[in-house]
Design a protein around this motif. Structure first.
Motif, PDB file in Angstrom:
ATOM      1  N   SER A  81      10.681  49.645  36.215  1.00 11.40           N
ATOM      2  CA  SER A  81      10.484  49.501  37.656  1.00 11.40           C
ATOM      3  C   SER A  81       9.236  50.252  38.123  1.00 11.40           C
ATOM      4  N   THR A  93      15.650  52.728  44.868  1.00  8.38           N
ATOM      5  CA  THR A  93      16.689  52.098  44.062  1.00  8.38           C
ATOM      6  C   THR A  93      17.512  53.143  43.326  1.00  8.38           C
ATOM      7  N   LEU A 133      23.562  44.497  49.780  1.00  9.27           N
ATOM      8  CA  LEU A 133      22.303  44.208  49.098  1.00  9.27           C
ATOM      9  C   LEU A 133      21.237  43.751  50.083  1.00  9.27           C
ATOM     10  N   TYR A 137      17.676  45.374  50.257  1.00  8.31           N
ATOM     11  CA  TYR A 137      16.470  44.572  50.047  1.00  8.31           C
ATOM     12  C   TYR A 137      15.494  44.745  51.198  1.00  8.31           C
ATOM     13  N   SER A 142      17.194  48.188  45.672  1.00 15.92           N
ATOM     14  CA  SER A 142      18.142  47.253  45.072  1.00 15.92           C
ATOM     15  C   SER A 142      19.280  48.050  44.447  1.00 15.92           C
ATOM     16  N   HIS A 203      18.612  35.884  52.727  1.00 22.38           N
ATOM     17  CA  HIS A 203      17.485  36.715  52.291  1.00 22.38           C
ATOM     18  C   HIS A 203      16.292  35.826  51.979  1.00 22.38           C
TER      19      HIS A 203
END
Length: 212
Positions: A81, A93, A133, A137, A142, A203
């Motif tokens: 990441s 995250t 989520l 987001y 996440s 989303h």
């Protein structure tokens, strides 16, 4: 006073960026709602997709703490990441995963559910995870690294990210047959479908442009 209001996210006049306090409340709310969804699924022995699904399988198989398993399974993805998405997303995250893992473990101290039908737990759990989520987001965070791995494999080897995630979820559901009944797997699939449909409908990056 105006500077304090801006930092705290009160009367924020820039819709394209979140203030630090807005990010904090977003991560906290998203983690709390997600933890409630996971707790509801666990209450009736269900599971879901992604790394949470694998954590559920290992939890039901070994009896180890779901929260600890979920936290540990995500650790290898943070380096990827950092390289692929950046420090800001990775730190958020990490906080979201850690907070969600912790909240799932202590949820029963504050909420006791005596009984719930598995199909209802699947639907409500899927919706709660979707809401959680979505909040994460929108604050550039996440609940795990599978999506990052899927994008990496797509860029590196040309394998579609969606297919990677689908294949992983199918493997998780297949493994689930070894630890739970076929009906529980079926209910879990229903919950996963509800979750993914909710995110697909709600989303969209072109509807929400916050950068920070």
């Amino acid at each position: 006073m105006a500077q304090v209001s801006s930092v705290l996210g009160i009367w924020n006049t820039n819709p394209s960026r979140h203030t630090p306090i807005e990010d904090v409340q977003g991560l906290l709310a998203g983690s709390m709602i997600s933890a409630l969804g996971l707790y509801l699924l666990a209450k009736v022995g269900l599971l879901t997709g992604g790394m949470a699904g694998l954590a559920f399988v290992l939890h039901y198989w070994s009896g180890m703490s779901f929260g600890l398993l979920f936290f540990l399974l995500n650790l290898p993805f943070y380096l990827l990441s950092l390289r692929r998405v950046g420090v800001d997303f990775t730190l958020k995250t990490f906080v979201a995963v850690g907070l969600t893992s912790f909240l799932v473990e202590i949820e029963s101290r504050f909420l006791v559910i005596e009984t719930v039908a598995p199909i209802w737990a699947a639907v409500l759990g899927g919706l709660l995870l979707g809401f959680g989520l979505l909040a994460l987001y929108r604050h550039r965070a996440s609940l795990g690294g599978l999506g990052i791995l899927a994008v990496y494999l797509q860029d590196r080897f040309g394998i579609r990210a969606g297919l990677v995630q689908l294949a992983f979820d199918l493997v998780v559901m297949a493994l689930a047959f070894a630890v739970v009944s076929p009906m529980i797997v079926l209910y879990s699939v229903v919950g996963a479908v509800v979750l993914n449909l909710f995110l697909t409908i709600n989303h969209r990056s072109d509807r929400y442009i916050a950068l920070r």
